[in-house]
Scaffold this active site. Structure first.
Site, PDB file in Angstrom:
ATOM      1  N   ARG A   8       0.855  -1.186   0.000  1.00 33.09           N
ATOM      2  CA  ARG A   8       0.000   0.000   0.000  1.00 33.09           C
ATOM      3  C   ARG A   8       0.895   1.242   0.000  1.00 33.09           C
ATOM      4  O   ARG A   8       2.086   1.153   0.288  1.00 33.09           O
ATOM      5  CB  ARG A   8      -0.881   0.016   1.254  1.00 33.09           C
ATOM      6  CG  ARG A   8      -1.894  -1.097   1.306  1.00 33.09           C
ATOM      7  CD  ARG A   8      -2.554  -1.169   2.683  1.00 33.09           C
ATOM      8  NE  ARG A   8      -3.243   0.070   3.002  1.00 33.09           N
ATOM      9  CZ  ARG A   8      -3.477   0.495   4.241  1.00 33.09           C
ATOM     10  NH1 ARG A   8      -3.071  -0.195   5.285  1.00 33.09           N
ATOM     11  NH2 ARG A   8      -4.131   1.628   4.438  1.00 33.09           N
ATOM     12  N   LYS A  80      -1.958  -8.282  10.955  1.00 37.15           N
ATOM     13  CA  LYS A  80      -3.278  -8.165  11.593  1.00 37.15           C
ATOM     14  C   LYS A  80      -4.380  -7.815  10.582  1.00 37.15           C
ATOM     15  O   LYS A  80      -5.557  -7.988  10.878  1.00 37.15           O
ATOM     16  CB  LYS A  80      -3.247  -7.133  12.725  1.00 37.15           C
ATOM     17  CG  LYS A  80      -3.161  -5.678  12.305  1.00 37.15           C
ATOM     18  CD  LYS A  80      -3.124  -4.764  13.511  1.00 37.15           C
ATOM     19  CE  LYS A  80      -2.964  -3.309  13.128  1.00 37.15           C
ATOM     20  NZ  LYS A  80      -4.103  -2.735  12.440  1.00 37.15           N
ATOM     21  N   ASP A  81      -4.010  -7.339   9.390  1.00 46.38           N
ATOM     22  CA  ASP A  81      -5.005  -7.026   8.352  1.00 46.38           C
ATOM     23  C   ASP A  81      -5.396  -8.251   7.531  1.00 46.38           C
ATOM     24  O   ASP A  81      -6.303  -8.181   6.704  1.00 46.38           O
ATOM     25  CB  ASP A  81      -4.453  -5.960   7.379  1.00 46.38           C
ATOM     26  CG  ASP A  81      -4.313  -4.595   8.019  1.00 46.38           C
ATOM     27  OD1 ASP A  81      -5.000  -4.334   9.028  1.00 46.38           O
ATOM     28  OD2 ASP A  81      -3.508  -3.786   7.513  1.00 46.38           O
ATOM     29  N   THR A 125     -11.254   5.773  18.139  1.00 44.97           N
ATOM     30  CA  THR A 125     -10.706   4.524  17.610  1.00 44.97           C
ATOM     31  C   THR A 125     -11.674   3.956  16.581  1.00 44.97           C
ATOM     32  O   THR A 125     -12.883   4.062  16.754  1.00 44.97           O
ATOM     33  CB  THR A 125     -10.448   3.449  18.691  1.00 44.97           C
ATOM     34  OG1 THR A 125     -10.082   2.222  18.040  1.00 44.97           O
ATOM     35  CG2 THR A 125     -11.673   3.195  19.551  1.00 44.97           C
ATOM     36  N   ARG A 129     -12.725  -3.905  18.780  1.00 48.47           N
ATOM     37  CA  ARG A 129     -11.914  -4.578  19.800  1.00 48.47           C
ATOM     38  C   ARG A 129     -11.446  -3.579  20.853  1.00 48.47           C
ATOM     39  O   ARG A 129     -11.552  -3.822  22.065  1.00 48.47           O
ATOM     40  CB  ARG A 129     -10.700  -5.248  19.129  1.00 48.47           C
ATOM     41  CG  ARG A 129      -9.690  -5.832  20.116  1.00 48.47           C
ATOM     42  CD  ARG A 129      -8.455  -6.353  19.373  1.00 48.47           C
ATOM     43  NE  ARG A 129      -7.740  -5.305  18.672  1.00 48.47           N
ATOM     44  CZ  ARG A 129      -6.876  -4.482  19.238  1.00 48.47           C
ATOM     45  NH1 ARG A 129      -6.609  -4.558  20.536  1.00 48.47           N
ATOM     46  NH2 ARG A 129      -6.252  -3.557  18.518  1.00 48.47           N
ATOM     47  N   ARG A 130     -10.936  -2.442  20.391  1.00 51.48           N
ATOM     48  CA  ARG A 130     -10.461  -1.421  21.331  1.00 51.48           C
ATOM     49  C   ARG A 130     -11.632  -0.766  22.060  1.00 51.48           C
ATOM     50  O   ARG A 130     -11.588  -0.556  23.268  1.00 51.48           O
ATOM     51  CB  ARG A 130      -9.640  -0.367  20.578  1.00 51.48           C
ATOM     52  CG  ARG A 130      -8.324  -0.904  20.053  1.00 51.48           C
ATOM     53  CD  ARG A 130      -7.567   0.126  19.231  1.00 51.48           C
ATOM     54  NE  ARG A 130      -6.310  -0.425  18.721  1.00 51.48           N
ATOM     55  CZ  ARG A 130      -5.842  -0.220  17.501  1.00 51.48           C
ATOM     56  NH1 ARG A 130      -6.526   0.516  16.638  1.00 51.48           N
ATOM     57  NH2 ARG A 130      -4.705  -0.750  17.121  1.00 51.48           N
ATOM     58  N   ARG A 147     -10.733   7.352  11.320  1.00 51.18           N
ATOM     59  CA  ARG A 147      -9.969   6.631  10.306  1.00 51.18           C
ATOM     60  C   ARG A 147      -8.822   7.519   9.848  1.00 51.18           C
ATOM     61  O   ARG A 147      -8.750   8.682  10.190  1.00 51.18           O
ATOM     62  CB  ARG A 147     -10.857   6.320   9.084  1.00 51.18           C
ATOM     63  CG  ARG A 147     -11.964   5.325   9.307  1.00 51.18           C
ATOM     64  CD  ARG A 147     -11.705   3.916   8.826  1.00 51.18           C
ATOM     65  NE  ARG A 147     -10.760   3.699   7.757  1.00 51.18           N
ATOM     66  CZ  ARG A 147     -11.076   3.512   6.488  1.00 51.18           C
ATOM     67  NH1 ARG A 147     -12.338   3.537   6.087  1.00 51.18           N
ATOM     68  NH2 ARG A 147     -10.145   3.270   5.596  1.00 51.18           N
ATOM     69  N   ASN A 149      -4.464   7.685   8.273  1.00 48.70           N
ATOM     70  CA  ASN A 149      -3.143   7.203   8.660  1.00 48.70           C
ATOM     71  C   ASN A 149      -2.788   7.717  10.061  1.00 48.70           C
ATOM     72  O   ASN A 149      -3.538   8.490  10.662  1.00 48.70           O
ATOM     73  CB  ASN A 149      -2.081   7.581   7.610  1.00 48.70           C
ATOM     74  CG  ASN A 149      -1.939   9.092   7.455  1.00 48.70           C
ATOM     75  OD1 ASN A 149      -2.109   9.865   8.391  1.00 48.70           O
ATOM     76  ND2 ASN A 149      -1.598   9.525   6.254  1.00 48.70           N
ATOM     77  N   ARG A 153      -4.725  10.639  12.272  1.00 51.17           N
ATOM     78  CA  ARG A 153      -5.471  10.322  13.495  1.00 51.17           C
ATOM     79  C   ARG A 153      -4.940  11.119  14.693  1.00 51.17           C
ATOM     80  O   ARG A 153      -5.716  11.587  15.519  1.00 51.17           O
ATOM     81  CB  ARG A 153      -5.434   8.812  13.761  1.00 51.17           C
ATOM     82  CG  ARG A 153      -6.439   8.071  12.893  1.00 51.17           C
ATOM     83  CD  ARG A 153      -6.499   6.602  13.220  1.00 51.17           C
ATOM     84  NE  ARG A 153      -5.500   5.845  12.487  1.00 51.17           N
ATOM     85  CZ  ARG A 153      -5.280   4.549  12.628  1.00 51.17           C
ATOM     86  NH1 ARG A 153      -6.001   3.862  13.496  1.00 51.17           N
ATOM     87  NH2 ARG A 153      -4.369   3.928  11.909  1.00 51.17           N
ATOM     88  N   CYS A 240     -13.783  -7.877  11.196  1.00 53.73           N
ATOM     89  CA  CYS A 240     -13.738  -6.558  11.823  1.00 53.73           C
ATOM     90  C   CYS A 240     -15.122  -6.136  12.330  1.00 53.73           C
ATOM     91  O   CYS A 240     -15.293  -5.053  12.841  1.00 53.73           O
ATOM     92  CB  CYS A 240     -13.159  -5.513  10.862  1.00 53.73           C
ATOM     93  SG  CYS A 240     -13.953  -5.440   9.267  1.00 53.73           S
TER      94      CYS A 240
END
Length: 299
Positions: A8, A80-81, A125, A129-130, A147, A149, A153, A240
């Site tokens: 990416r 993790k993605d 966030t 999960r968080r 959302r 980068n 954020r 997700c």
């Protein structure tokens, strides 16, 4: 020999890709590497939260297509993605050294720790999960979706009047922004996403040469942790859309894996741990998934 590497285009993705290339160059200085930036669905749709636009794989499918078609030879992703199931015709090569797997909180000026957050504080966030782990500890918090980068954020703390944001430590550290971290969140407060901090080096299934090269930068502990945590992910069939995480601790020959699983709205959250032997990390992760799902149904 020339290896075309797909990634990416975000600052973090390029940092991670160049880090992996540098490790390979140390072992194989004669090899030439060429980086190709590929836009993914997750990069193109920025106005919606991740669980609204699809599933795991949002940041990888277009890259994997080019790998299958031979346009690139190696893809570098955040592990993790990655969906639990690897695309047919592709495989993950060895896992290099994992960065810190924990989450961190970055707070506005004047706040020095999670415990200092005022009643009703607003935290950003994009992760369920968080969100639901924060609310387990502090039900009074106002969790809002963000959302973008890492740099975007962080800037939203000021522009959107947030008290703080939660991010993966690995991304902040790789982006050389450690000075922005207010506090590392302990695993007993915030169980990380499976394989958070690890890189996925994806190749074609039959590429024996590249597989052997990547074996040269393998980190044994990172591989064990990733195998256990991703086996848990596969057993849970995680996406997700649900709050779900896992962390495997390695202590000599002993493994301890802790997993979290919840329903979509966070009404019911289940946490459990299992101990096992480092010889069977995948089996341990799979057994924990069965235990957590059983416990979740019974609660």
């Amino acid at each position: 020999m020339k290896i075309r590497v797909g990634t990416r285009g975000s600052n973090l993705a390029l940092i991670q890709t160049n880090w992996a290339i540098d490790r390979l160059k140390e072992k194989f200085p004669e090899v030439e590497f060429e980086v190709k930036i590929i836009k993914t669905k997750g990069d193109k749709i920025l106005h919606l939260s991740l669980d609204k636009i699809g599933d795991k794989g949002l940041f990888v499918k277009e890259i994997e297509s080019q790998l299958l078609e031979g346009e690139i030879d190696l893809a570098v992703h955040s592990m993790k993605d990655m969906p639990a199931e690897v695309v047919e015709g592709l495989k993950f090569a060895a896992v290099p050294k994992r960065e810190d797997p924990r989450d961190v909180i970055i707070l506005r000026e004047g706040l020095n720790s999670f415990d200092e957050l005022p009643i009703g504080a607003t935290i950003g966030t994009g992760s369920k999960r968080r969100k639901y782990q924060l609310l387990r500890k502090r039900p009074d918090l106002n969790i809002v979706p963000i959302r973008g980068n890492i740099e975007t954020r962080i800037s939203k703390i000021e522009s959107e009047n947030l008290d703080g944001i939660v991010l993966a430590a690995s991304g902040v550290l790789r982006a050389d922004l450690e000075d922005k971290i207010t506090e590392y969140l302990p695993v007993d407060l915030m169980i990380p996403a499976p394989a958070q901090g690890a890189l996925a080096l994806e190749i074609r299934e039959n590429d024996v040469v590249l597989e052997k090269m990547i074996d040269a930068i393998k980190d044994e502990i990172s591989q064990i942790q990733t195998d256990a945590e991703r086996s848990y992910l596969a057993g849970i069939d995680g996406s997700c859309h649900i709050p779900m995480g896992a962390y495997c601790e390695v202590d000599g020959a002993k493994l301890t894996i802790t997993g979290i699983f919840g329903d979509e709205d966070g009404e019911k959250i289940t946490v459990a741990s299992l101990e096992g032997n480092r010889d069977n990390p995948k089996e341990l992760g799979s057994n924990l998934a069965k235990l957590v799902l059983k416990k979740h149904r019974e609660e």
